[in-house]
Scaffold this active site. Sequence first.
Site, PDB file in Angstrom:
ATOM      1  N   LYS A  33       0.670  -1.117   0.013  1.00 24.53           N
ATOM      2  CA  LYS A  33       0.024  -0.204  -0.085  1.00 24.53           C
ATOM      3  C   LYS A  33       0.835   1.358   0.071  1.00 24.53           C
ATOM      4  O   LYS A  33       0.509   2.231  -0.659  1.00 24.53           O
ATOM      5  CB  LYS A  33      -1.063  -0.063   1.055  1.00 24.53           C
ATOM      6  CG  LYS A  33      -1.962  -1.153   0.901  1.00 24.53           C
ATOM      7  CD  LYS A  33      -3.282  -0.865   1.579  1.00 24.53           C
ATOM      8  CE  LYS A  33      -4.379  -1.962   1.369  1.00 24.53           C
ATOM      9  NZ  LYS A  33      -5.635  -2.078   2.044  1.00 24.53           N
TER      10      LYS A  33
ATOM     11  N   LYS B 115      -4.087 -10.498  -5.859  1.00 28.93           N
ATOM     12  CA  LYS B 115      -5.207 -10.501  -4.706  1.00 28.93           C
ATOM     13  C   LYS B 115      -6.597  -9.705  -5.318  1.00 28.93           C
ATOM     14  O   LYS B 115      -6.417  -8.701  -5.594  1.00 28.93           O
ATOM     15  CB  LYS B 115      -4.902 -10.229  -3.419  1.00 28.93           C
ATOM     16  CG  LYS B 115      -5.859 -10.398  -2.308  1.00 28.93           C
ATOM     17  CD  LYS B 115      -5.403 -10.241  -0.994  1.00 28.93           C
ATOM     18  CE  LYS B 115      -5.769  -8.729  -0.642  1.00 28.93           C
ATOM     19  NZ  LYS B 115      -6.884  -8.595   0.220  1.00 28.93           N
TER      20      LYS B 115
ATOM     21  N   LYS C 212     -11.224  -4.877  -2.704  1.00 25.95           N
ATOM     22  CA  LYS C 212     -12.042  -4.084  -2.983  1.00 25.95           C
ATOM     23  C   LYS C 212     -11.492  -2.826  -3.306  1.00 25.95           C
ATOM     24  O   LYS C 212     -12.519  -2.041  -4.120  1.00 25.95           O
ATOM     25  CB  LYS C 212     -13.137  -4.201  -1.792  1.00 25.95           C
ATOM     26  CG  LYS C 212     -12.443  -3.440  -0.522  1.00 25.95           C
ATOM     27  CD  LYS C 212     -13.571  -3.281   0.622  1.00 25.95           C
ATOM     28  CE  LYS C 212     -13.167  -4.146   1.878  1.00 25.95           C
ATOM     29  NZ  LYS C 212     -12.034  -3.967   2.456  1.00 25.95           N
TER      30      LYS C 212
HETATM   31  P1  ATP Z   1      -8.697  -3.160   0.310  1.00 31.01           P
HETATM   32  O1  ATP Z   1      -8.707  -3.460  -0.945  1.00 31.01           O
HETATM   33  O2  ATP Z   1      -9.637  -2.065   1.019  1.00 31.01           O
HETATM   34  O3  ATP Z   1      -7.365  -3.461   1.236  1.00 31.01           O
HETATM   35  P2  ATP Z   1      -9.413  -5.921   0.724  1.00 31.01           P
HETATM   36  O4  ATP Z   1     -10.386  -6.332  -0.115  1.00 31.01           O
HETATM   37  O5  ATP Z   1      -8.262  -6.420   0.580  1.00 31.01           O
HETATM   38  O6  ATP Z   1      -9.694  -4.434   0.981  1.00 31.01           O
HETATM   39  P3  ATP Z   1      -9.849  -6.108   3.658  1.00 31.01           P
HETATM   40  O7  ATP Z   1     -10.736  -5.380   4.502  1.00 31.01           O
HETATM   41  O8  ATP Z   1      -8.473  -5.813   3.735  1.00 31.01           O
HETATM   42  O9  ATP Z   1     -10.107  -6.290   2.140  1.00 31.01           O
HETATM   43  O10 ATP Z   1     -10.069  -7.667   4.335  1.00 31.01           O
HETATM   44  C1  ATP Z   1     -11.412  -8.138   4.908  1.00 31.01           C
HETATM   45  C2  ATP Z   1     -11.065  -9.552   5.070  1.00 31.01           C
HETATM   46  O11 ATP Z   1     -11.342 -10.158   3.770  1.00 31.01           O
HETATM   47  C3  ATP Z   1      -9.752 -10.133   5.692  1.00 31.01           C
HETATM   48  O12 ATP Z   1     -10.135 -11.320   6.425  1.00 31.01           O
HETATM   49  C4  ATP Z   1      -9.241 -10.649   4.532  1.00 31.01           C
HETATM   50  O13 ATP Z   1      -8.038 -11.435   4.650  1.00 31.01           O
HETATM   51  C5  ATP Z   1      -9.984 -11.148   3.430  1.00 31.01           C
HETATM   52  N1  ATP Z   1      -9.835 -11.008   2.063  1.00 31.01           N
HETATM   53  C6  ATP Z   1      -9.515  -9.807   1.500  1.00 31.01           C
HETATM   54  N2  ATP Z   1      -9.367  -9.880   0.142  1.00 31.01           N
HETATM   55  C7  ATP Z   1      -9.382 -11.445   0.053  1.00 31.01           C
HETATM   56  C8  ATP Z   1      -9.268 -12.579  -1.171  1.00 31.01           C
HETATM   57  N3  ATP Z   1      -8.850 -11.765  -2.296  1.00 31.01           N
HETATM   58  N4  ATP Z   1      -9.490 -13.765  -0.869  1.00 31.01           N
HETATM   59  C9  ATP Z   1      -9.410 -14.296   0.299  1.00 31.01           C
HETATM   60  N5  ATP Z   1      -9.721 -13.264   1.345  1.00 31.01           N
HETATM   61  C10 ATP Z   1      -9.831 -12.253   1.305  1.00 31.01           C
END
Ligand code: ATP
Length: 331
Positions: free
Chosen positions: A115, A198, A201
């Site tokens: 990030k 990955k 969002k």
């Molecule tokens: P951002 O893009 O804002 O960092 P993010 O989509 O990576 O968000 P987080 O809010 O960081 O999501 O994560 C929320 C939960 O979802 C955490 O437990 C994280 O491990 C899980 N998670 C996020 N992305 C994935 C993915 N691609 N596959 C599996 N688990 C995920």
Amino acid sequence: MTAPKKTMLSAVQPSNRLTLGNYIGALRNWAQLQKDYDCVFFAVNLHAITQRQDPKELREQTRRAVATYIAAGIDPKEATLFIQSEVPQHAELAWVLNCYCYMGELGRMTQFKDKSAKAGENIPVGLFTYPVLMASDILLYDTDLVPVGADQKQHIELTRDIAIRMNNAYGADTFRVPQPVIPQVGARIMSLQDPTAKMSKSDPDPNGSVYLNETDDQIRKKLKRAVTDSGSEITDDESKPGVRNLLTIQSALTGKPVSEIVASYAGKQYGHLKVDTAEIVVQSVSPIRAEADRLMAEKSFLDQILQTGAEKARIRAAKTLKRVYEHLGLR
Ligand code: ATP
Ligand code: LTN
């Protein structure tokens, strides 16, 4: 007499609409495990501001995150559901933990490296200390288990290190040391546009992610356009990350082993895999979208849940903070 239930706690950042990755990696497991635990789930809006947010959007996404938890199967009558910023002890304990966490440790966090590389010239300090606030979230509730996707394992290990360090200094009952719970299948769902990254969002390319509030047609379109690999045979191997991702999504949502899914595609094309995956995703996401929309429209129901949840959380958190302050000589 039955033993008190162990505490399970988790959270998602309301930095955008939740994705299929959040569902498979996190929410679905919360729902599956909830009945055996005392559950604490919240929306971490203080974490979300480590990146710039529009205030109106943030307010909306924060409520929607909690509505999505319920829509994904969390029982609001059993779990404690709330918004992080409504429980001031999260920020208070975070300051204390900051004094027991090292720069070197935070500099090694993969999420910080990723990030901060995208943040440009001015990297917010909050992005660096993000895992300390997360440790505070977890330790405040004497948490036993933290169900998360694979990307969060490192942060939970850091939480454990800080807790153990402080227990050694101030007594073993200062903090309960938590354990991560990572799903066997689907711990890391990949972007539909770049299956080596990955699904996230906050990905600027909306085609990489399936959002949990998208229409069935939007979902079908995104899966149809999913990047697959060269060749045409459907196999589960490292050289085919796009195909592997679709197989993983199917396996996670249906419970069938990947090998069985692969066998069912003998002689078929990538197109078949995409269409079938799309239908499986639609079947899972469609009811979540409908229920989350309904809850968002019924304002007072969610308000009530969040108010009760925050009150319960503040009482628990205050108790832990008092204990920690006493151990440290702060009161
Ligand atoms: P951002 O893009 O804002 O960092 P993010 O989509 O990576 O968000 P987080 O809010 O960081 O999501 O994560 C929320 C939960 O979802 C955490 O437990 C994280 O491990 C899980 N998670 C996020 N992305 C994935 C993915 N691609 N596959 C599996 N688990 C995920
Ligand atoms: N850092 C997590 C979100 C998060 C969290 C938590 C997860 C904040 N506090 C406590 C579990 C427990 C993420 O998914 N990015």
